[in-house]
Design a protein around this motif. Sequence first.
Motif, mmCIF file in Angstrom:
data_model
loop_
_atom_site.group_PDB
_atom_site.id
_atom_site.type_symbol
_atom_site.label_atom_id
_atom_site.label_comp_id
_atom_site.label_asym_id
_atom_site.label_seq_id
_atom_site.Cartn_x
_atom_site.Cartn_y
_atom_site.Cartn_z
ATOM 1 N N GLY A 51 14.984 4.539 0.066
ATOM 2 C CA GLY A 51 14.351 5.432 -0.892
ATOM 3 C C GLY A 51 14.651 5.111 -2.339
ATOM 4 O O GLY A 51 14.021 5.685 -3.240
ATOM 5 N N HIS A 52 15.589 4.208 -2.591
ATOM 6 C CA HIS A 52 15.886 3.793 -3.963
ATOM 7 C C HIS A 52 15.096 2.551 -4.356
ATOM 8 O O HIS A 52 15.175 2.101 -5.495
ATOM 9 C CB HIS A 52 17.384 3.520 -4.124
ATOM 10 N N ASP A 53 14.346 2.001 -3.430
ATOM 11 C CA ASP A 53 13.566 0.786 -3.654
ATOM 12 C C ASP A 53 12.092 1.173 -3.731
ATOM 13 O O ASP A 53 11.448 1.403 -2.706
ATOM 14 C CB ASP A 53 13.820 -0.189 -2.505
ATOM 15 N N LEU A 54 11.565 1.268 -4.949
ATOM 16 C CA LEU A 54 10.200 1.729 -5.140
ATOM 17 C C LEU A 54 9.191 0.870 -4.387
ATOM 18 O O LEU A 54 8.244 1.391 -3.792
ATOM 19 C CB LEU A 54 9.852 1.775 -6.624
ATOM 20 N N ALA A 55 9.399 -0.440 -4.370
ATOM 21 C CA ALA A 55 8.486 -1.321 -3.638
ATOM 22 C C ALA A 55 8.507 -0.986 -2.148
ATOM 23 O O ALA A 55 7.454 -1.001 -1.487
ATOM 24 C CB ALA A 55 8.852 -2.789 -3.861
ATOM 25 N N ALA A 56 9.664 -0.670 -1.604
ATOM 26 C CA ALA A 56 9.762 -0.309 -0.188
ATOM 27 C C ALA A 56 9.048 1.015 0.094
ATOM 28 O O ALA A 56 8.398 1.166 1.128
ATOM 29 C CB ALA A 56 11.224 -0.221 0.240
ATOM 30 N N VAL A 57 9.155 1.966 -0.825
ATOM 31 C CA VAL A 57 8.470 3.249 -0.652
ATOM 32 C C VAL A 57 6.955 3.041 -0.693
ATOM 33 O O VAL A 57 6.224 3.580 0.147
ATOM 34 C CB VAL A 57 8.922 4.271 -1.714
ATOM 35 N N ILE A 58 6.485 2.240 -1.647
ATOM 36 C CA ILE A 58 5.049 1.952 -1.741
ATOM 37 C C ILE A 58 4.562 1.255 -0.472
ATOM 38 O O ILE A 58 3.505 1.593 0.070
ATOM 39 C CB ILE A 58 4.748 1.123 -3.004
ATOM 40 N N GLU A 59 5.334 0.306 0.032
ATOM 41 C CA GLU A 59 4.959 -0.367 1.286
ATOM 42 C C GLU A 59 4.976 0.628 2.441
ATOM 43 O O GLU A 59 4.153 0.536 3.358
ATOM 44 C CB GLU A 59 5.883 -1.546 1.571
ATOM 45 N N PHE A 61 4.094 3.765 2.291
ATOM 46 C CA PHE A 61 2.812 4.470 2.229
ATOM 47 C C PHE A 61 1.672 3.572 2.704
ATOM 48 O O PHE A 61 0.753 4.034 3.379
ATOM 49 C CB PHE A 61 2.544 5.007 0.823
ATOM 50 N N ALA A 62 1.742 2.289 2.380
ATOM 51 C CA ALA A 62 0.709 1.352 2.857
ATOM 52 C C ALA A 62 0.754 1.262 4.380
ATOM 53 O O ALA A 62 -0.297 1.246 5.038
ATOM 54 C CB ALA A 62 0.909 -0.030 2.227
ATOM 55 N N ALA A 63 1.942 1.211 4.953
ATOM 56 C CA ALA A 63 2.079 1.169 6.416
ATOM 57 C C ALA A 63 1.532 2.451 7.037
ATOM 58 O O ALA A 63 0.905 2.411 8.106
ATOM 59 C CB ALA A 63 3.541 0.958 6.800
ATOM 60 N N ALA A 64 1.747 3.566 6.367
ATOM 61 C CA ALA A 64 1.210 4.833 6.876
ATOM 62 C C ALA A 64 -0.318 4.801 6.874
ATOM 63 O O ALA A 64 -0.954 5.282 7.825
ATOM 64 C CB ALA A 64 1.727 5.992 6.031
ATOM 65 N N ARG A 65 -0.918 4.245 5.828
ATOM 66 C CA ARG A 65 -2.382 4.142 5.774
ATOM 67 C C ARG A 65 -2.926 3.264 6.902
ATOM 68 O O ARG A 65 -4.018 3.509 7.414
ATOM 69 C CB ARG A 65 -2.831 3.580 4.425
ATOM 70 N N ARG A 66 -2.153 2.249 7.283
ATOM 71 C CA ARG A 66 -2.609 1.346 8.356
ATOM 72 C C ARG A 66 -2.456 1.961 9.743
ATOM 73 O O ARG A 66 -3.112 1.526 10.687
ATOM 74 C CB ARG A 66 -1.825 0.023 8.295
ATOM 75 N N SER A 72 1.974 10.067 9.987
ATOM 76 C CA SER A 72 3.154 9.264 9.672
ATOM 77 C C SER A 72 4.165 10.089 8.887
ATOM 78 O O SER A 72 3.805 11.027 8.174
ATOM 79 C CB SER A 72 2.765 8.047 8.816
ATOM 80 N N VAL A 73 5.408 9.710 9.027
ATOM 81 C CA VAL A 73 6.472 10.282 8.204
ATOM 82 C C VAL A 73 7.327 9.128 7.697
ATOM 83 O O VAL A 73 7.662 8.208 8.446
ATOM 84 C CB VAL A 73 7.328 11.323 8.970
ATOM 85 N N ILE A 74 7.623 9.174 6.421
ATOM 86 C CA ILE A 74 8.501 8.179 5.809
ATOM 87 C C ILE A 74 9.875 8.810 5.668
ATOM 88 O O ILE A 74 10.013 9.862 5.034
ATOM 89 C CB ILE A 74 7.967 7.739 4.430
ATOM 90 N N LEU A 75 10.870 8.188 6.273
ATOM 91 C CA LEU A 75 12.259 8.612 6.082
ATOM 92 C C LEU A 75 12.824 7.730 4.981
ATOM 93 O O LEU A 75 13.092 6.543 5.184
ATOM 94 C CB LEU A 75 13.073 8.449 7.361
#
Length: 137
Positions: A51-59, A61-66, A72-75
């Motif tokens: 959660g401290h890695d903005l690129a990982a959070v954005i990815e 959300f992209a994985a959730a869209r796919r 989906s839930v992002i932990l």
Amino acid sequence: MFAAHYKLDNLCGIIDYNRKQIDGDVEDVMGIAPLADKWRAFNWNVIEVDGHDLAAVIEGFAAARRAKGRPSVILAHTVMGKGISFMEDDFRWHGSPPSVEQAETALSELGTSLLEWTRRLEGHTSRAVAPSANGTP
């Protein structure tokens, strides 16, 4: 359960999983582990990220869209107060605002100042939300 049953694959939740709650460490007060497995048991697509890695959070959300056919839930694994020496991983700051002096110290440790941060807020919000750094509206 509703979201999974109706295959709401356009729904994505995000959990700030910092392992703290108002009274202490989550596992000491009311354990919830294994959290990811619990979401999976309700047929959610679970995506775990730093959660401290903005690129990982954005990815995330992209994985959730796919993901198709289920929500989906992002932990987002985080450390509460990360980067602030007197706050980091300390549950006592969960819901306790810092004093002006503590805020100045914390923001300094993060590479900014209370005045700079207040000016940034004032540029994006109303004065009621971003009072001046000296404590007056």
